[in-house]
Design a protein around this motif. Structure first.
Motif, mmCIF file in Angstrom:
data_model
loop_
_atom_site.group_PDB
_atom_site.id
_atom_site.type_symbol
_atom_site.label_atom_id
_atom_site.label_comp_id
_atom_site.label_asym_id
_atom_site.label_seq_id
_atom_site.Cartn_x
_atom_site.Cartn_y
_atom_site.Cartn_z
ATOM 1 N N VAL A 1 40.107 126.041 110.958
ATOM 2 C CA VAL A 1 38.797 126.112 111.603
ATOM 3 C C VAL A 1 38.637 124.937 112.561
ATOM 4 C CG1 VAL A 1 36.321 126.020 111.221
ATOM 5 C CG2 VAL A 1 37.757 127.370 109.707
ATOM 6 N N ARG A 2 39.110 123.778 112.129
ATOM 7 C CA ARG A 2 38.997 122.603 112.998
ATOM 8 C C ARG A 2 39.886 122.776 114.231
ATOM 9 N NH1 ARG A 2 39.497 117.297 109.482
ATOM 10 N NH2 ARG A 2 38.380 116.449 111.272
ATOM 11 N N LEU A 3 41.038 123.440 114.060
ATOM 12 C CA LEU A 3 41.912 123.683 115.201
ATOM 13 C C LEU A 3 41.222 124.552 116.259
ATOM 14 C CD1 LEU A 3 45.410 124.359 113.623
ATOM 15 C CD2 LEU A 3 44.659 122.345 114.900
ATOM 16 N N MET A 4 40.218 125.303 115.827
ATOM 17 C CA MET A 4 39.476 126.121 116.782
ATOM 18 C C MET A 4 38.442 125.275 117.533
ATOM 19 S SD MET A 4 40.618 129.264 115.785
ATOM 20 C CE MET A 4 42.168 128.422 115.717
ATOM 21 N N GLY A 5 38.385 123.992 117.216
ATOM 22 C CA GLY A 5 37.445 123.121 117.907
ATOM 23 C C GLY A 5 36.085 123.038 117.235
ATOM 24 N N ILE A 6 35.987 123.630 116.048
ATOM 25 C CA ILE A 6 34.692 123.622 115.366
ATOM 26 C C ILE A 6 34.617 122.357 114.495
ATOM 27 C CG2 ILE A 6 33.222 124.874 113.750
ATOM 28 C CD1 ILE A 6 34.850 127.411 114.695
ATOM 29 N N PRO A 7 33.612 121.513 114.695
ATOM 30 C CA PRO A 7 33.578 120.224 114.001
ATOM 31 C C PRO A 7 33.421 120.368 112.489
ATOM 32 C CG PRO A 7 31.971 120.280 115.775
ATOM 33 C CD PRO A 7 32.494 121.663 115.621
ATOM 34 N N ARG B 1 36.620 135.689 117.367
ATOM 35 C CA ARG B 1 35.348 135.061 117.678
ATOM 36 C C ARG B 1 35.399 133.554 117.410
ATOM 37 N NH1 ARG B 1 30.208 136.642 114.268
ATOM 38 N NH2 ARG B 1 28.538 135.803 115.583
ATOM 39 N N LEU B 2 35.982 133.188 116.254
ATOM 40 C CA LEU B 2 36.060 131.767 115.934
ATOM 41 C C LEU B 2 36.950 131.033 116.917
ATOM 42 C CD1 LEU B 2 36.169 131.573 112.068
ATOM 43 C CD2 LEU B 2 34.294 131.072 113.638
ATOM 44 N N GLY B 3 38.005 131.714 117.349
ATOM 45 C CA GLY B 3 38.907 131.081 118.304
ATOM 46 C C GLY B 3 38.183 130.678 119.577
ATOM 47 N N ALA C 1 48.314 117.871 117.371
ATOM 48 C CA ALA C 1 47.050 118.604 117.237
ATOM 49 C C ALA C 1 46.013 117.826 116.438
ATOM 50 C CB ALA C 1 47.305 119.960 116.572
ATOM 51 N N THR D 1 30.246 132.455 110.129
ATOM 52 C CA THR D 1 31.616 132.972 110.126
ATOM 53 C C THR D 1 32.597 131.807 109.928
ATOM 54 O OG1 THR D 1 30.860 134.597 111.712
ATOM 55 C CG2 THR D 1 33.232 134.410 111.408
ATOM 56 N N ASP E 1 41.378 123.427 107.793
ATOM 57 C CA ASP E 1 42.090 122.804 108.909
ATOM 58 C C ASP E 1 42.140 123.715 110.127
ATOM 59 O OD1 ASP E 1 42.536 120.449 107.707
ATOM 60 O OD2 ASP E 1 44.598 120.882 107.069
ATOM 61 N N THR F 1 40.167 113.632 116.050
ATOM 62 C CA THR F 1 40.081 114.723 115.079
ATOM 63 C C THR F 1 40.663 115.992 115.686
ATOM 64 O OG1 THR F 1 37.907 115.351 115.885
ATOM 65 C CG2 THR F 1 37.966 113.798 114.052
ATOM 66 N N PRO F 2 41.099 116.923 114.855
ATOM 67 C CA PRO F 2 41.645 118.172 115.391
ATOM 68 C C PRO F 2 40.651 118.875 116.297
ATOM 69 C CG PRO F 2 41.880 118.099 112.993
ATOM 70 C CD PRO F 2 41.139 116.866 113.384
ATOM 71 N N GLU F 3 39.354 118.830 115.908
ATOM 72 C CA GLU F 3 38.384 119.549 116.739
ATOM 73 C C GLU F 3 38.260 118.904 118.121
ATOM 74 O OE1 GLU F 3 37.865 118.510 113.576
ATOM 75 O OE2 GLU F 3 35.860 117.662 113.270
ATOM 76 N N LEU G 1 46.143 117.173 113.141
ATOM 77 C CA LEU G 1 46.067 117.543 111.727
ATOM 78 C C LEU G 1 46.803 116.554 110.839
ATOM 79 C CD1 LEU G 1 46.550 121.410 111.442
ATOM 80 C CD2 LEU G 1 44.477 120.083 111.082
ATOM 81 N N ARG H 1 44.079 134.355 118.921
ATOM 82 C CA ARG H 1 42.986 133.492 118.460
ATOM 83 C C ARG H 1 43.072 132.117 119.143
ATOM 84 N NH1 ARG H 1 43.014 131.927 112.203
ATOM 85 N NH2 ARG H 1 44.863 130.841 112.948
ATOM 86 N N ALA I 1 34.875 130.129 119.772
ATOM 87 C CA ALA I 1 33.503 129.807 119.390
ATOM 88 C C ALA I 1 32.860 128.702 120.212
ATOM 89 C CB ALA I 1 33.460 129.440 117.918
ATOM 90 N N VAL I 2 33.562 127.599 120.414
ATOM 91 C CA VAL I 2 32.827 126.440 120.904
ATOM 92 C C VAL I 2 33.176 125.999 122.314
ATOM 93 C CG1 VAL I 2 32.290 125.493 118.667
ATOM 94 C CG2 VAL I 2 34.482 125.006 119.708
ATOM 95 N N HIS I 3 34.221 126.562 122.895
ATOM 96 C CA HIS I 3 34.642 126.021 124.182
ATOM 97 C C HIS I 3 33.869 126.584 125.349
ATOM 98 C CE1 HIS I 3 38.270 124.291 122.388
ATOM 99 N NE2 HIS I 3 38.157 125.312 121.579
ATOM 100 N N VAL J 1 27.971 132.373 114.279
ATOM 101 C CA VAL J 1 29.277 131.739 114.424
ATOM 102 C C VAL J 1 29.487 130.716 113.320
ATOM 103 C CG1 VAL J 1 30.644 130.206 115.860
ATOM 104 C CG2 VAL J 1 29.403 132.092 116.899
ATOM 105 N N ALA K 1 41.301 119.916 120.124
ATOM 106 C CA ALA K 1 41.196 121.318 120.533
ATOM 107 C C ALA K 1 40.278 121.436 121.742
ATOM 108 C CB ALA K 1 40.661 122.157 119.374
ATOM 109 N N ARG K 2 39.209 120.664 121.731
ATOM 110 C CA ARG K 2 38.251 120.752 122.833
ATOM 111 C C ARG K 2 38.825 120.206 124.133
ATOM 112 N NH1 ARG K 2 32.366 120.652 121.112
ATOM 113 N NH2 ARG K 2 32.440 121.774 119.152
ATOM 114 N N LEU L 1 46.929 124.842 118.739
ATOM 115 C CA LEU L 1 48.104 124.948 117.867
ATOM 116 C C LEU L 1 48.081 126.290 117.164
ATOM 117 C CD1 LEU L 1 50.521 123.797 116.176
ATOM 118 C CD2 LEU L 1 48.819 122.865 114.610
#
Ligand code: ATP
Ligand code: MG
Lengths: 293, 234, 388
Positions: free
Chosen positions: A176-182, B98-100, B48, A164, A174, B69-71, B50, B147, B102-104, A161, B74-75, B80
């Motif tokens: 990528v960060r919106l996906m919650g990835i730090p 997958r990235l969408g 969001a 990717t 940006d 932060t945006p991350e 950004l 996503r 990924a972390v939640h 992950v 998102a969490r 957005l």
């Protein structure tokens, strides 16, 4: 002879590819051309020397040295580059020059201005023979290690992950960060990978040169930069292609240029680079980058 | 669920958003409309994380998320879907999804979620291994929404989902939005297509030059003279 | 000694070391200016040599100074291994009243300093610059002190011929006088004495990769039984590591620049490598006594023979002032140029009849098991030494 020169080219190109990849990974994510990448190599070289002097077995010493390169890269990001996050490409570049010069001075004053010998194990000097064809252990190791490193990196970037996310971040950080990835995880990983690659390249470099000196990283990082630009700055496949291309060109010129023209070899290589960039200004395999208004 | 209070956004010297107040209740669709450059995308960006907020507050679920932060945002469950989709062109549909997610959530849950998305957007199943950049505009919009949904958000911010789509596709997208609301998602929708937006939204807010000039229920606004003249061409 | 280490220098601050003796020059005081590298690529060569010189001047001062009469005040300034900076500090030293000038272990900066001292007639000695073109390029005030490149090359060639070697491959680099010419001097003597040069290759200093050259060596139809090069750090370790790594076992010979701790530390890799030195400390020799005295003086043993060479510069100056009977630069210069069979620490040193590059013994050394072993010491026949 020709087969032999091809092996030489692949072996040298592999090292350039590793270095160029290290530059490209960081550039693709934070827009920084890290000229202190060479000093990561130097540091790994000294770490290898120190580990060997301390009596560590060779594989352990290599492990320590490569890890030192990787950790130093992460530390470099935290200390020098993180405070500069979001700064212009130029200021980042200047920061990396400053880090590079500083480390060189530290090596010169803290260790020694003169090269230190690194005695490589005896099995590294020798050759395999197939009939009347011999291939040296040195180049073989270079080729195998670069190939394995490239494959491992490819697997990491495709499968994991984080890998990717790094490919995605190269395109559009940006989002990528919106996906919650730090962001910091991505950036730290980028530096970690670049440090690993620098450490590995340093091992191959030192294995071929048997010494480390404070300025050791200068030439390779310059070559890696050229390779990365030719390949398409920020493009990972481009960096690999550029590295191998540079290796092939250098060995080819070294092998065939008559002695009288030999001093102009670097000039010829650079002219070739300019020619490539005239035809393909974005490099051989341009980086994909989000088009934003 | 979301409340934006006295939001101000500056880009250098330019004040892009002067003052925006709006609230979105759970399960609602709020439409945010206005002319080009009115400050709609900036407002979504600020929610969001950004876009830096100059002053004002963004409260989500009673928690002040201004300046996170945006991350981190998102969490907390805010997704957005940015203007222009911004899917990862060099990544496959599979990797984008997958990235969408990924972390939640745990991997197994993400799998289930992905299966749901592929049910919802059959086209994505067909192009599962195709690079995002090779999809058509409409398909990319589906991918961008899918996503964003992968992370199981509680609220989704949609920035001009109909932009550049054929009329038929626009209908599909709006049907989808209605469907999402039925499933309980809270939606803040930015749209140029005011008529459609008012049709689907519960309430609407009209922005002009970075300020709220009008707000009310979608019905009220659809019949207001100002909106009819400026946006509905009537 | 070798030429400038690399195209790039460290971005070190200009550390200017002035030995501060505050008194002004009295009639009985002579100022010696040392424009030498404290930092950069030449520092590893200049520093040991300078340490030897300091030791001899300290000893001489304790006995009343040069010629027993002129107390030496040594002014040292850092050239940062840079040719232009060398000229700058040389001028500063001249302005400070230097009557004798000491210059770095390399031709280019020595020449740039010499161009300032020549018009003023100030005797100028390079610490261990060994390019024989060096003195001719400046003029009659410029003296070499270390065995010249052509002298060293002749000594190595004599030895190779005596071992029965017939075919040599010459590896040169056009980047410095030393790396470009020394192997060619060797080739001239070798051919004159019946050997053959079967191939030539070049490298750039700092070149990462020697594989193409090595493949060319492997592919030679006429197989060499010796490779001669003047490559030094870090090129020499790289070359030999890659040469052996490619399975080539042909012996490699070099000259003085590979007589360093770094090369020695390469251990087995450099087994059999022959190189030169300005002398060898046989038991009971003056050099052995010097090494012991130096160790006491400096707190560490000499790294190479650059220390003793620097020490001998002090002795040469002492003798010259004695002969001249004054500190008049012209008289001192003439006295140096006339030295014949002067007893140094390493053997007899002669300037008379040379173009100011001394005739003096060359020690041939060979690495074996991580040690430099003495092979023989000889003064090549002047008739065999090729012209610069
Ligand atoms: N990154 C930026 N830097 C400087 N100015 C910006 C930036 N982003 C937006 N602006 C300006 O801020 C104002 C509001 O822009 P915003 O994108 O929020 O408008 P919008 O309502 O979304 O418009 P559209 O309907 O065209 O998408 C505009 O004047 C725009 O030019
Ligand atoms: Mg917008």
């Amino acid at each position: 002879m020709i087969a032999q020169q091809i092996i030489n080219a692949v072996s040298l190109g592999g090292v350039y590819a590793l270095l160029a990849l290290g530059l490209a990974i960081v550039f693709s994510i934070v827009g920084l051309i890290n000229f202190a990448h060479g000093e990561l190599m130097t540091l790994s070289g000294y770490a290898l020397l120190a580990s060997l002097v301390l009596g560590f077995p060779f594989p352990v010493a290599v492990l320590v040295a490569v890890s030192c390169g990787a950790l130093a890269a992460v530390a470099m990001e935290r200390i020098a580059f993180r405070p500069m996050r979001g700064a212009s490409v130029t200021s980042l570049l200047l920061t990396s020059f400053a880090v590079s010069s500083l480390l060189k001075v530290v090596f010169q004053n803290g260790i020694s201005a003169r090269p230190q010998a690194v005695a490589m194990p005896g099995w590294m000097t020798g050759a395999f023979s197939f009939g009347d064809f011999t291939i040296g252990v040195g180049p073989s190791i270079s080729i195998v290690v670069s190939a394995l490193a490239l494959i491992a990196l490819e697997v990491f970037l495709r499968r994991s992950v984080t890998g990717t996310a790094m490919r995605a971040a190269a395109e559009d950080f940006d989002v990528v960060r919106l996906m919650g990835i730090p962001a910091s995880r991505i950036i730290a990983t980028a530096f970690l990978l670049s440090g690993l690659l620098a450490g590995l390249a340093a091992m191959l470099w030192v294995a071929q040169r048997a010494s480390v000196d404070p300025l050791m990283g200068f030439t390779p990082v310059l070559k890696a930069f050229i390779a990365a630009v030719v390949g398409g700055l920020g493009s990972l496949p481009g960096a690999v292609a550029g590295g191998f291309l540079l290796g092939v060109i250098e060995v080819l010129l070294q092998a065939t240029l008559p002695g009288a023209i030999a001093p102009y070899r670097d000039a010829i290589v650079l002219s070739g680079v300019i020619a490539v960039l005239l035809v393909r200004p974005q490099g051989l395999i341009p980086a994909v980058r989000a088009q934003r208004s | 669920m979301l409340s934006v209070e006295a939001l101000k956004i500056r880009y250098g010297e330019v004040e892009a958003v002067r003052r925006v107040d709006l609230t979105v209740d759970s399960g609602e669709i709020i439409a945010l409309v206005g002319a080009n450059g009115a400050g709609k995308s900036s407002t979504l960006g600020a929610v969001a994380g950004l876009v830096p907020v100059a002053s004002g507050k963004v409260i989500f679920d009673g928690v002040d998320i201004t300046g996170l932060t945006p991350e981190a945002i998102a969490r907390k469950g805010v997704a957005l879907v940015p203007e222009g989709r911004r899917i990862f062109a060099s990544l496959t549909v599979a990797d984008n999804l997958r990235l969408g997610g990924a972390v939640h959530q745990p991997v197994a849950e993400a799998r289930l979620r992905e299966e749901e998305m592929l049910e919802l957007f059959p086209i994505l199943r067909r192009y599962y291994r195709v690079k995002g950049g090779n999809l058509s505009g409409g398909e990319q919009q589906m991918l961008a929404i899918a996503r964003a949904l992968m992370g199981k958000p509680r609220m989704i911010l949609l920035d001009e989902p109909s932009l550049g789509l054929a009329p038929q596709l626009i209908d599909t997208v709006f049907d989808l939005i209605a469907e999402l609301r039925r499933k309980g998602l809270t939606i803040l929708l930015v749209e140029q297509n005011v008529a459609l937006a008012l049709e689907i939204a519960d309430r609407a807010v009209v922005l002009a030059n970075g300020e709220v000039v009008l707000s009310g229920t979608a019905k009220e606004l659809a019949s207001s003279d100002l909106v009819r003249q400026a946006y509905l061409g009537a | 000694m070798p030429s400038l280490y690399r195209l790039h220098r460290a971005a070190l601050c200009a550390a200017v070391f002035g030995i501060a003796a505050i008194s002004t020059a009295s009639a009985e005081e002579i100022i010696i200016g040392a424009a030498t590298a404290q930092t950069g690529g030449l520092a590893p060569y200049d520093q040991p040599a300078l340490a030897g010189l300091r030791m001899s001047l300290d000893e001489l001062n304790a006995k009343g100074g040069l010629g027993g009469k002129y107390t030496v005040k040594l002014l040292i300034k850092d050239t940062r291994s840079d040719t232009a900076q060398t000229a700058t500090v040389a001028q500063e030293l001249i302005d400070a009243g230097a009557k004798i000038m000491i210059t770095p272990c390399d031709a280019d900066p020595s020449i740039s300093a010499g161009q300032l001292t020549q018009p003023l007639g100030i005797p100028t000695l390079t610490l261990c610059g060994s390019a024989p073109v060096l003195t001719g390029a400046v003029g009659d005030v410029m003296f070499g002190t270390y065995p010249a490149d052509n002298v060293q090359a002749t000594a190595v060639a004599d030895f190779a011929v005596s071992e029965g070697r017939k075919k040599v491959f010459l590896l040169t680099s056009p980047d410095s006088t030393y790396t470009a010419n020394l192997p060619e001097y060797f080739g001239k003597v070798f051919e004159k004495k019946g050997g053959a040069v079967v191939g030539r290759g070049t490298f750039s200093m700092g070149q990462p990769d020697f594989s193409a050259e090595i493949t060319n060596i492997k592919g030679l139809a006429d197989k060499p039984d010796l490779i001669m090069t003047a490559a030094y750090e870090p090129d020499f370790p790289a070359f030999i590591q890659q040469l052996r790594g490619a399975g080539v076992t042909i012996p490699v010979y070099g000259a003085d620049a590979i007589g360093t701790p770094t090369i020695k530390a390469l251990g087995k890799l450099v087994d059999g490598v022959v190189y030169t030195a300005a002398g060898y400390a046989e038991p009971g020799s003056k050099l052995e006594a010097f090494n012991a005295a130096f160790t006491k003086y400096a707190g560490h043993a000499p790294e190479s023979t650059y220390e003793v060479n620097g020490y001998e510069i002090g002795l040469i100056l002492d003798q010259a002032v004695k002969t001249a009977g004054s500190d008049d630069p012209k008289a001192v210069r003439d006295a140096i140029a006339g030295l014949k069979d002067f007893e140094g620490i390493t053997g007899k040193i002669t300037y008379a009849g040379t173009d100011r590059m001394p005739l003096r013994p060359v020690a041939l050394m060979r690495y074996e098991g991580g040690e430099g072993k003495h092979v023989q010491t000889l003064i090549p026949d002047a008739a065999d030494v090729p012209a610069p």
